[in-house]
Design an enzyme around this catalytic site. Structure first.
Site, mmCIF file in Angstrom:
data_model
loop_
_atom_site.group_PDB
_atom_site.id
_atom_site.type_symbol
_atom_site.label_atom_id
_atom_site.label_comp_id
_atom_site.label_asym_id
_atom_site.label_seq_id
_atom_site.Cartn_x
_atom_site.Cartn_y
_atom_site.Cartn_z
ATOM 1 N N HIS A 99 -8.541 -13.935 -62.827
ATOM 2 C CA HIS A 99 -9.627 -14.887 -62.591
ATOM 3 C C HIS A 99 -9.074 -16.300 -62.745
ATOM 4 C CE1 HIS A 99 -13.945 -15.788 -62.307
ATOM 5 N NE2 HIS A 99 -13.719 -16.783 -63.167
ATOM 6 N N ASP A 156 -9.973 -20.235 -62.564
ATOM 7 C CA ASP A 156 -11.054 -21.215 -62.581
ATOM 8 C C ASP A 156 -10.567 -22.546 -62.023
ATOM 9 O OD1 ASP A 156 -13.293 -19.812 -63.899
ATOM 10 O OD2 ASP A 156 -11.901 -19.657 -65.581
ATOM 11 N N ASP A 161 -19.338 -13.715 -66.453
ATOM 12 C CA ASP A 161 -18.243 -14.588 -66.879
ATOM 13 C C ASP A 161 -18.758 -15.481 -67.999
ATOM 14 O OD1 ASP A 161 -16.204 -16.417 -67.187
ATOM 15 O OD2 ASP A 161 -16.288 -17.199 -65.139
ATOM 16 N N MET A 199 -11.666 -26.241 -61.330
ATOM 17 C CA MET A 199 -12.696 -27.205 -61.731
ATOM 18 C C MET A 199 -12.280 -28.605 -61.300
ATOM 19 S SD MET A 199 -13.493 -25.903 -65.598
ATOM 20 C CE MET A 199 -13.318 -24.194 -66.074
ATOM 21 N N HIS A 215 -12.570 -18.712 -58.769
ATOM 22 C CA HIS A 215 -13.923 -19.197 -59.085
ATOM 23 C C HIS A 215 -13.926 -20.709 -58.939
ATOM 24 C CE1 HIS A 215 -17.265 -19.562 -62.385
ATOM 25 N NE2 HIS A 215 -17.674 -19.974 -61.211
ATOM 26 N N SER A 242 -9.245 -14.238 -67.477
ATOM 27 C CA SER A 242 -9.243 -15.631 -67.029
ATOM 28 C C SER A 242 -8.036 -16.367 -67.582
ATOM 29 C CB SER A 242 -10.518 -16.337 -67.484
ATOM 30 O OG SER A 242 -10.401 -17.730 -67.279
ATOM 31 N N MET A 260 -15.527 -24.036 -59.302
ATOM 32 C CA MET A 260 -16.558 -24.844 -59.956
ATOM 33 C C MET A 260 -16.355 -26.278 -59.495
ATOM 34 S SD MET A 260 -16.612 -23.086 -63.716
ATOM 35 C CE MET A 260 -15.082 -22.169 -63.641
ATOM 36 N N PHE A 317 -15.992 -24.736 -69.647
ATOM 37 C CA PHE A 317 -15.012 -24.579 -70.724
ATOM 38 C C PHE A 317 -14.944 -23.121 -71.171
ATOM 39 C CE2 PHE A 317 -16.301 -29.001 -70.949
ATOM 40 C CZ PHE A 317 -15.081 -29.654 -71.064
ATOM 41 N N GLY A 318 -13.736 -22.680 -71.556
ATOM 42 C CA GLY A 318 -13.566 -21.345 -72.111
ATOM 43 C C GLY A 318 -13.972 -21.317 -73.573
ATOM 44 N N MET A 339 -23.139 -16.390 -64.439
ATOM 45 C CA MET A 339 -22.506 -17.060 -65.573
ATOM 46 C C MET A 339 -23.279 -16.727 -66.856
ATOM 47 S SD MET A 339 -19.832 -18.574 -64.451
ATOM 48 C CE MET A 339 -19.430 -19.455 -65.974
#
Length: 224
Positions: free
Chosen positions: A34, A36, A176, A38, A67, A11, A69, A144-145, A138
């Site tokens: 990956h 993300d 993930d 958001m 992904h 990610s 979100m 948040f990572g 998930m």
């Protein structure tokens, strides 16, 4: 047990955004990137939008696993498929018409993937498996990572693996959140075959070694 080949998708949420081109090259031994996306509405964080993702798509040595979100993926997800993304994941909790959306993503040339938050049950969605190329569970709350793996999701991974195997559909099972060399074994033993790893890759001294270590642990757990 039928199982996809183990795949590692680092990610870039954990990458250095000022050096994104170099950070993409650093993970070229992985299977996909990956990404993300958001929107600060579906989750309390804001990352990339279409213009940045398009540049990542242009420069990446690997296919993009996007992904989303975001709210209203029914409207926005097809745009990412049109960019040439290998796979586009929408959240079941945000989609109004998930079957229609999955079919549209496939029609536009992407793999169709659906994600479930940790507390979202499987039962309502298992009839959809033939419409999907991947199911993402998930293992942290999205947004948040760097969060710790939620072991409460492990029984859900097992149930999803059983449902996928029983359906006969060719569906990858991705996890993930909080994926490390320790937790990847737990997830792989439970039935996952595709693993998103952020800080455990980009936080490592040697990114390529970190990817290989994750792959080896997962393969050992799967029994390759």
């Amino acid at each position: 047990m039928s199982r996809h080949t183990c795949a590692i998708h680092p990610s870039i949420l954990s990458a250095d955004f000022l050096r994104l081109g170099e950070e993409l090259q650093a993970i070229k031994t992985a299977d996909a990137v990956h990404v993300d996306v958001m929107d600060q509405h579906f989750v309390p964080n804001l990352t990339f939008g279409p213009p940045v993702v398009k540049r990542i798509q242009d420069e990446s040595p690997l296919p993009l696993d996007i992904h989303l979100m975001i709210e209203d993926p029914d409207r926005w997800a097809p745009e990412y498929a049109d960019m040439g993304a290998y796979s586009v994941t929408f959240h079941a909790e945000a989609a109004t018409a998930p079957i229609r959306l999955a079919r549209e993503l496939r029609a536009r040339g992407s793999k169709a993937s659906m994600a479930l938050r940790p507390a979202t049950g499987l039962d309502s969605y298992m009839d959809m498996l033939p419409e999907l190329d991947m199911l993402l569970l998930m293992t942290v709350e999205p947004g948040f990572g760097g969060q710790a793996f939620l072991d409460v999701v492990v029984p859900k991974i097992r149930a999803a693996r059983k449902a996928i195997d029983g359906s006969g559909a060719q569906v990858a099972l991705q996890v993930d959140g909080g994926v490390t060399t320790e937790t990847i074994r737990i997830a792989a033993e439970a039935g996952a075959d595709t693993f998103v790893a952020g800080s455990s890759v980009y936080g490592a001294e040697d990114v390529a070694v970190a990817i290989e270590n994750l792959r080896r642990e997962a393969r050992d757990a799967i029994g390759h």
